[in-house]
Design a protein around this motif. Structure first.
Motif, mmCIF file in Angstrom:
data_model
loop_
_atom_site.group_PDB
_atom_site.id
_atom_site.type_symbol
_atom_site.label_atom_id
_atom_site.label_comp_id
_atom_site.label_asym_id
_atom_site.label_seq_id
_atom_site.Cartn_x
_atom_site.Cartn_y
_atom_site.Cartn_z
ATOM 1 N N PHE A 11 33.016 43.108 42.074
ATOM 2 C CA PHE A 11 33.104 43.202 41.074
ATOM 3 C C PHE A 11 33.401 43.275 39.533
ATOM 4 N N ALA A 12 32.898 43.155 38.363
ATOM 5 C CA ALA A 12 33.082 42.080 36.984
ATOM 6 C C ALA A 12 34.211 43.591 36.922
ATOM 7 N N SER A 13 35.154 42.754 37.462
ATOM 8 C CA SER A 13 37.176 43.582 36.240
ATOM 9 C C SER A 13 37.439 42.756 35.108
ATOM 10 N N SER A 14 38.001 43.557 34.616
ATOM 11 C CA SER A 14 38.563 42.161 33.240
ATOM 12 C C SER A 14 39.879 42.388 32.732
ATOM 13 N N SER A 15 40.340 41.493 32.585
ATOM 14 C CA SER A 15 41.816 41.160 32.301
ATOM 15 C C SER A 15 42.372 41.870 31.279
ATOM 16 N N SER A 16 41.645 42.806 30.792
ATOM 17 C CA SER A 16 42.273 44.170 29.938
ATOM 18 C C SER A 16 42.850 44.605 30.698
ATOM 19 N N VAL A 17 42.523 45.090 32.237
ATOM 20 C CA VAL A 17 43.350 45.695 33.010
ATOM 21 C C VAL A 17 45.565 46.347 32.760
ATOM 22 N N TYR A 18 45.333 44.703 32.166
ATOM 23 C CA TYR A 18 47.020 44.290 32.403
ATOM 24 C C TYR A 18 47.612 45.617 31.050
ATOM 25 N N GLY A 19 46.209 45.289 30.140
ATOM 26 C CA GLY A 19 47.232 45.939 28.668
ATOM 27 C C GLY A 19 48.069 45.279 28.167
ATOM 28 N N GLU A 20 49.127 45.409 26.892
ATOM 29 C CA GLU A 20 50.133 45.001 26.406
ATOM 30 C C GLU A 20 51.612 45.010 27.366
ATOM 31 N N THR A 21 51.773 44.702 28.390
ATOM 32 C CA THR A 21 52.402 43.931 29.048
ATOM 33 C C THR A 21 52.972 43.172 28.598
ATOM 34 N N PRO A 22 54.218 42.893 29.250
ATOM 35 C CA PRO A 22 55.451 41.660 28.649
ATOM 36 C C PRO A 22 55.305 40.498 28.967
ATOM 37 N N GLU A 23 54.938 40.702 30.159
ATOM 38 C CA GLU A 23 55.208 39.596 31.465
ATOM 39 C C GLU A 23 53.608 38.615 31.218
ATOM 40 N N LEU A 24 53.756 37.256 31.154
ATOM 41 C CA LEU A 24 53.372 36.187 31.357
ATOM 42 C C LEU A 24 53.277 34.947 31.904
ATOM 43 N N PRO A 25 52.457 34.693 32.983
ATOM 44 C CA PRO A 25 51.045 34.463 33.065
ATOM 45 C C PRO A 25 50.807 35.834 34.022
ATOM 46 N N LYS A 26 49.714 36.453 33.402
ATOM 47 C CA LYS A 26 49.606 38.113 34.349
ATOM 48 C C LYS A 26 49.224 37.617 35.953
ATOM 49 N N ARG A 27 49.814 38.423 36.165
ATOM 50 C CA ARG A 27 49.454 38.676 38.131
ATOM 51 C C ARG A 27 49.433 39.514 38.850
ATOM 52 N N GLU A 28 48.340 40.196 40.050
ATOM 53 C CA GLU A 28 47.609 41.093 39.960
ATOM 54 C C GLU A 28 48.383 41.706 40.499
ATOM 55 N N ASN A 29 50.481 42.272 41.039
ATOM 56 C CA ASN A 29 51.082 43.203 41.237
ATOM 57 C C ASN A 29 51.386 43.852 40.660
ATOM 58 N N MET A 30 51.336 42.875 39.191
ATOM 59 C CA MET A 30 52.012 43.505 38.436
ATOM 60 C C MET A 30 51.698 44.929 37.327
ATOM 61 N N GLU A 31 52.689 45.657 36.836
ATOM 62 C CA GLU A 31 51.942 46.985 36.031
ATOM 63 C C GLU A 31 50.319 46.447 35.295
ATOM 64 N N CYS A 32 49.668 47.802 35.186
ATOM 65 C CA CYS A 32 48.481 47.931 34.570
ATOM 66 C C CYS A 32 48.342 49.278 33.497
ATOM 67 N N ARG A 33 48.415 48.483 32.074
ATOM 68 C CA ARG A 33 48.466 49.268 31.347
ATOM 69 C C ARG A 33 47.345 49.523 30.273
ATOM 70 N N PRO A 34 46.036 50.294 30.464
ATOM 71 C CA PRO A 34 44.711 50.015 29.675
ATOM 72 C C PRO A 34 45.025 50.110 28.166
ATOM 73 N N MET A 35 44.532 49.689 27.354
ATOM 74 C CA MET A 35 44.483 50.116 26.070
ATOM 75 C C MET A 35 43.542 50.382 25.279
ATOM 76 N N SER A 36 42.853 50.781 26.300
ATOM 77 C CA SER A 36 41.406 50.811 25.306
ATOM 78 C C SER A 36 39.983 51.582 26.450
ATOM 79 N N PRO A 37 39.382 52.617 25.757
ATOM 80 C CA PRO A 37 38.804 52.992 26.931
ATOM 81 C C PRO A 37 37.922 51.857 28.352
#
Ligand code: NAD
Length: 319
Positions: free
Chosen positions: A121-147
């Protein structure tokens, strides 16, 4: 990575990433594309279809019948179809939801019923949303910001649930800002790389939403193609980042594009867009460990190949 003698369905195969996947796979595999051409371009796969390299099913992934026609006998489904844009989803969330959530659920049901071995499935980095930690790792919290991002996170959950309940193998790949040949520069929702290349070739100013210091992890499409093949043939299920692994400010991207094209750099600053995140950067170590995936292209190499494609297409007036 080489896949051979498999039967593979690419949903959204007339789109940018789907057509790159289809062109690569059809050299040594049987490929079927299902697409409703809502954002895809006939020109992306016309040659492959007319030469009999790809079978085309015209239809929507929201139709179980159309999917079953496409999926019969398939080993793998590489599910790329979606309405893929944050701003488009902000202006028409229902359409994004239909393709992204209803469509993905219908793909999973059809894959289960047709005995498909694995869905990627083609998912997207956008699932992470505006969370402060970088780089994004898969076990981080997701907070989507768009539909759009909501549909991708829901799709990932549907994939996991189908693995757990029905035993259908699934892998979700969180792509980070993909660019490369066959990406459409024309639509008002065009992604930043094709837009900048198009502007550079026409001598127009690059439009930048916000201050240009927002950053993205730009990923060359050939790396994304390899990531899909590795995911399909691996036993690993779950969620994986697929990125270029480097963080680049949008203004630096503009500089790289203008250097590669050999144009001057004019910029027009526009207001930031709702739903866009400030920074995005992939940690790809989980994909390296479980799938053997590592990005192979630097930004400059990828931009150079992409510019070459744009120049060729403009000469033959197909773009
Ligand atoms: N391009 C990126 O940077 C990026 C980043 C993260 C995730 N993705 C995801 O990758 C996938 C491919 O994106 P892309 O950039 O190639 O976009 P694209 O618009 O070029 O391709 C999407 C394809 O899906 C088709 N489609 C849409 N709705 C459909 C439906 N209901 N039935 C059948 N076909 C349908 C479109 O016609 C198009 O051919 C999408 O799922 C997108 O969300 C892309």
């Amino acid at each position: 990575m080489n896949m051979k003698d498999k039967r593979v369905v690419v949903t959204g195969g007339a789109g940018f990433i789907g057509s790159n996947l289809s062109a690569d796979l059809c050299r040594e595999n049987e490929v079927t594309v299902i697409d409703d051409f809502s954002t895809g371009r006939d020109g992306n796969i016309k040659n492959l279809v007319s030469r009999g390299k790809v079978r085309l099913v015209k239809g929507s992934i929201t139709s179980l019948d159309a999917l079953k026609t496409a999926f019969r006998g398939a080993d793998y489904v590489l599910h790329q179809a979606a309405i893929p844009s944050v701003p488009r989803s902000v202006s028409d969330p229902i359409k994004t939801n239909d393709a992204g959530i209803t469509g993905t659920l219908t793909v999973l049901v059809a894959a289960r019923d047709c005995g498909v071995r694995k869905v990627v499935f083609a998912s997207s980095s956008s699932v992470y949303g505006e969370t402060p930690e970088l780089p994004k790792r898969e076990n981080m919290e997701c907070r989507p910001m768009s539909p759009y991002a909501v549909t991708k996170l829901a799709g990932e959950h549907y994939c996991r649930v189908f693995t757990e309940i029905y035993g259908l193998e699934t892998t979700s790949l969180r792509y980070f800002n993909v660019y490369g040949p066959m990406q459409d520069p024309k639509s008002e929702y065009a992604a930043v790389v094709p837009k900048f290349i198009d502007c550079a070739l026409k001598g127009e100013a690059f439009p930048i939403f916000g201050d240009g210091l927002q950053s993205r992890d730009f990923t060359f499409v050939k790396d994304v193609v390899r990531g899909n093949l590795m995911a399909a043939e691996s036993d690993a299920t779950g969620v994986y980042n697929i990125g270029g692994g480097k963080r680049t400010a949008v203004i630096e991207l503009a500089k790289t594009v203008s250097e590669v094209v050999g144009s001057g750099m004019k910029v027009v600053y526009l207001p930031p867009r709702p739903g866009d995140v400030r920074d995005s950067w992939a940690d790809t170590s989980k994909a390296k460990k479980d799938l053997g995936f590592e990005p192979a292209y630097s930004l400059r190499q990828g931009i150079t190949e992409t510019v070459e494609w744009f120049v060729k297409e403009r000469k033959s007036k197909t773009l």
